[in-house]
Design an enzyme around this catalytic site. Structure first.
Site, PDB file in Angstrom:
ATOM      1  N   ARG A 149     -67.728 -10.472 100.890  1.00  0.00           N
ATOM      2  CA  ARG A 149     -68.549  -9.722  99.945  1.00  0.00           C
ATOM      3  C   ARG A 149     -69.120 -10.670  98.889  1.00  0.00           C
ATOM      4  O   ARG A 149     -68.557 -11.729  98.604  1.00  0.00           O
ATOM      5  CB  ARG A 149     -67.717  -8.647  99.242  1.00  0.00           C
ATOM      6  CG  ARG A 149     -67.067  -7.636 100.174  1.00  0.00           C
ATOM      7  CD  ARG A 149     -66.194  -6.682  99.380  1.00  0.00           C
ATOM      8  NE  ARG A 149     -65.594  -5.639 100.198  1.00  0.00           N
ATOM      9  CZ  ARG A 149     -64.380  -5.719 100.758  1.00  0.00           C
ATOM     10  NH1 ARG A 149     -63.637  -6.808 100.562  1.00  0.00           N
ATOM     11  NH2 ARG A 149     -63.908  -4.723 101.495  1.00  0.00           N
ATOM     12  N   LYS A 173     -60.949  -6.284  97.524  1.00  0.00           N
ATOM     13  CA  LYS A 173     -60.786  -5.049  96.768  1.00  0.00           C
ATOM     14  C   LYS A 173     -59.304  -4.727  96.614  1.00  0.00           C
ATOM     15  O   LYS A 173     -58.504  -4.993  97.506  1.00  0.00           O
ATOM     16  CB  LYS A 173     -61.495  -3.895  97.484  1.00  0.00           C
ATOM     17  CG  LYS A 173     -63.021  -3.979  97.427  1.00  0.00           C
ATOM     18  CD  LYS A 173     -63.657  -2.746  98.024  1.00  0.00           C
ATOM     19  CE  LYS A 173     -65.177  -2.771  97.872  1.00  0.00           C
ATOM     20  NZ  LYS A 173     -65.802  -1.565  98.430  1.00  0.00           N
ATOM     21  N   HIS A 246     -75.167  -7.983 101.344  1.00  0.00           N
ATOM     22  CA  HIS A 246     -74.565  -7.047 102.298  1.00  0.00           C
ATOM     23  C   HIS A 246     -75.220  -7.151 103.671  1.00  0.00           C
ATOM     24  O   HIS A 246     -74.591  -6.884 104.688  1.00  0.00           O
ATOM     25  CB  HIS A 246     -74.683  -5.614 101.774  1.00  0.00           C
ATOM     26  CG  HIS A 246     -76.085  -5.200 101.477  1.00  0.00           C
ATOM     27  ND1 HIS A 246     -76.727  -5.571 100.322  1.00  0.00           N
ATOM     28  CD2 HIS A 246     -76.979  -4.470 102.183  1.00  0.00           C
ATOM     29  CE1 HIS A 246     -77.963  -5.067 100.334  1.00  0.00           C
ATOM     30  NE2 HIS A 246     -78.150  -4.409 101.451  1.00  0.00           N
ATOM     31  N   ARG A 249     -73.372  -9.745 105.531  1.00  0.00           N
ATOM     32  CA  ARG A 249     -72.042  -9.228 105.891  1.00  0.00           C
ATOM     33  C   ARG A 249     -72.155  -8.272 107.087  1.00  0.00           C
ATOM     34  O   ARG A 249     -71.392  -8.372 108.047  1.00  0.00           O
ATOM     35  CB  ARG A 249     -71.445  -8.516 104.678  1.00  0.00           C
ATOM     36  CG  ARG A 249     -70.075  -7.887 104.886  1.00  0.00           C
ATOM     37  CD  ARG A 249     -69.545  -7.438 103.524  1.00  0.00           C
ATOM     38  NE  ARG A 249     -68.443  -6.499 103.603  1.00  0.00           N
ATOM     39  CZ  ARG A 249     -67.163  -6.843 103.740  1.00  0.00           C
ATOM     40  NH1 ARG A 249     -66.832  -8.122 103.860  1.00  0.00           N
ATOM     41  NH2 ARG A 249     -66.214  -5.926 103.766  1.00  0.00           N
ATOM     42  N   HIS A 272     -61.398  -4.604 105.330  1.00  0.00           N
ATOM     43  CA  HIS A 272     -61.483  -3.149 105.261  1.00  0.00           C
ATOM     44  C   HIS A 272     -60.086  -2.547 105.288  1.00  0.00           C
ATOM     45  O   HIS A 272     -59.254  -2.916 106.128  1.00  0.00           O
ATOM     46  CB  HIS A 272     -62.278  -2.594 106.446  1.00  0.00           C
ATOM     47  CG  HIS A 272     -63.751  -2.815 106.320  1.00  0.00           C
ATOM     48  ND1 HIS A 272     -64.607  -2.785 107.409  1.00  0.00           N
ATOM     49  CD2 HIS A 272     -64.532  -3.071 105.244  1.00  0.00           C
ATOM     50  CE1 HIS A 272     -65.835  -3.011 106.998  1.00  0.00           C
ATOM     51  NE2 HIS A 272     -65.825  -3.186 105.697  1.00  0.00           N
ATOM     52  N   TYR A 281     -70.033  -0.492 112.575  1.00  0.00           N
ATOM     53  CA  TYR A 281     -70.709  -1.587 113.268  1.00  0.00           C
ATOM     54  C   TYR A 281     -70.707  -1.400 114.780  1.00  0.00           C
ATOM     55  O   TYR A 281     -71.548  -1.971 115.471  1.00  0.00           O
ATOM     56  CB  TYR A 281     -70.058  -2.924 112.880  1.00  0.00           C
ATOM     57  CG  TYR A 281     -70.116  -3.158 111.404  1.00  0.00           C
ATOM     58  CD1 TYR A 281     -71.325  -3.375 110.759  1.00  0.00           C
ATOM     59  CD2 TYR A 281     -68.964  -3.117 110.626  1.00  0.00           C
ATOM     60  CE1 TYR A 281     -71.386  -3.555 109.394  1.00  0.00           C
ATOM     61  CE2 TYR A 281     -69.015  -3.298 109.263  1.00  0.00           C
ATOM     62  CZ  TYR A 281     -70.231  -3.511 108.646  1.00  0.00           C
ATOM     63  OH  TYR A 281     -70.294  -3.675 107.292  1.00  0.00           O
TER      64      TYR A 281
END
Length: 300
Positions: A149, A173, A246, A249, A272, A281
Site C-alpha cells: 500500500r 493495517k 492502488h 497494487r 488482507h 482479483y
C-alpha cells in the site's frame, strides 16, 4: 453526554484501545461528525432511528455513492454498539438501520506490457543519475513489484529493505508487520537509489530521518507526492487520470493470479485480513479469461 463529545470519546477508544490506524480513526470521525451536523449536537441518548435515516437520506440526496453510504452505516453501527456496551445509551438505535447493497466494482488494472513500458521509460530517465528520477523509478518498481500500500511505502525506513534477500518489512493495517518479497528489477532500482540518490536528498533536510524514500526537501515522502507520481507516469499510458498507487497494487495481485499464484499466498502478500478481500482479483482474472475466449475461440 452530547453527541459530539461521545464521537470524540469513541475516536479515542479506537486509537488507544483498539489501536486502529490514524487513517481509519479519521474516517470514523469524519463519518460521525456528519451525523452530528445532520442531527444537531443533541444528547447521545436522544438519537433515534429517524435521526440516522434522515442523515443517510441526505447523503443519498447529495448523490453520494452507495459504497460511501454503506460505510457511514457501518460507522454508525460500530459507534452505537460501543456506546451501548459502555452503558452510555439504554438501547442501540442503529440495529434497525438498513445498509444499501454495494455494487461490485472491479479494480482498475494495467496490463503487464503497459507497466513494463512505463518502468522501462523511468529506468531510462534515471540513467543520468538525477536523484528524483532515481527515486521515482525505485518507488514505482517497488509498488508494482511488491503490491504494498502507499501508506506502507511511505512508512518504510531505509533498514526495512533487504536487497540481498529481495524482501521489505512493512507495517500494515492494524499495526500488523509482514515481510514482502520483490523481484530483481525493484532490487536494482532501490539499490541505485540508495547509493546514488538518497544521500543527495538527505542532505537537504535540517535533520535527516530514517525514511527510505525522501522528498525534494529531504523529509520522508508523503502519500500525496506518490499519488501525483503514479498519476503522472502511469495515467497517460492507461488513458486516465483516475489512477494512483492502488492501480499498481491491483495490477500486481491480478498478474500474480494470472501467473498461477495461490490465492492464500496473494492474501498474505497483500496483507488482507480476509480471503474474501483478495477474491476480487479472481473476478478480474476471470473477466480477462472470458475476454480472451471471446476473441480466440471459433465457437465463442
Amino acid at each position: 453526554m452530547e453527541l459530539s463529545r461521545a464521537v470524540e470519546a469513541f475516536a479515542v477508544h479506537l486509537e488507544k484501545v483498539r489501536r486502529l490506524s490514524p487513517a481509519t480513526v479519521r474516517a470514523y470521525r469524519t463519518d460521525l461528525r456528519g451525523l452530528v451536523e445532520a442531527a444537531g449536537d443533541i444528547e447521545l441518548r436522544e438519537v433515534d432511528i429517524e435521526h440516522l435515516r434522515e442523515w443517510l437520506w441526505k447523503s443519498t440526496q447529495r448523490g453520494d455513492e452507495r459504497a460511501t453510504i454503506a460505510r457511514r452505516t457501518s460507522s454508525a453501527r460500530t459507534f452505537f454498539r460501543w456506546a451501548h456496551e459502555e452503558d452510555l445509551i439504554a438501547a442501540d438505535p442503529s440495529l434497525r438501520l438498513v445498509s444499501p447493497k454495494r455494487g461490485r466494482t472491479l479494480p482498475h488494472v494495467a496490463t503487464a506490457d503497459t507497466l513494463r513500458d512505463v518502468l522501462d521509460r523511468l529506468e531510462q530517465a534515471a540513467r543520468d543519475g538525477e536523484p528524483v528520477a532515481l527515486r521515482d523509478h525505485a518507488i514505482l518498481e517497488l509498488l508494482y513489484g511488491s503490491g504494498i500500500r502507499v501508506s506502507e511505502l511511505c512508512g518504510l525506513d531505509a533498514d526495512d529493505v533487504d536487497l540481498d534477500r529481495g524482501t521489505v518489512r512493512v507495517m500494515g493495517k492494524g499495526s500488523k508487520e509482514r515481510v514482502v518479497p520483490f523481484g530483481a528489477p525493484a532490487a536494482r532500482a532501490i539499490g541505485a537509489y540508495l547509493t546514488r540518490a538518497r544521500p543527495a536528498l538527505a542532505v537537504r533536510a535540517a535533520e535527516p530521518g530514517p525514511g527510505l524514500f525522501l522528498g525534494a526537501r529531504g523529509a520522508r515522502i508523503g502519500p500525496r507526492a506518490v499519488y501525483d507520481l503514479v498519476t503522472r507516469e502511469v495515467g497517460p499510458s492507461l488513458g486516465s487520470s483516475a489512477v494512483g498507487p492502488h492501480t499498481l497494487r491491483h495490477s500486481a495481485a491480478t498478474h500474480l493470479l494470472d501467473g498461477g499464484a495461490d490465492l492464500r499466498a496473494v492474501q498474505e502478500l497483500l496483507g488482507h485480513a480476509s480471503l474474501g478481500t483478495t477474491q476480487i482479483y479472481t473476478h478480474v482474472s476471470s473477466e480477462r479469461l472470458a475476454a480472451a475466449y471471446r476473441l480466440a475461440h471459433p465457437r465463442a
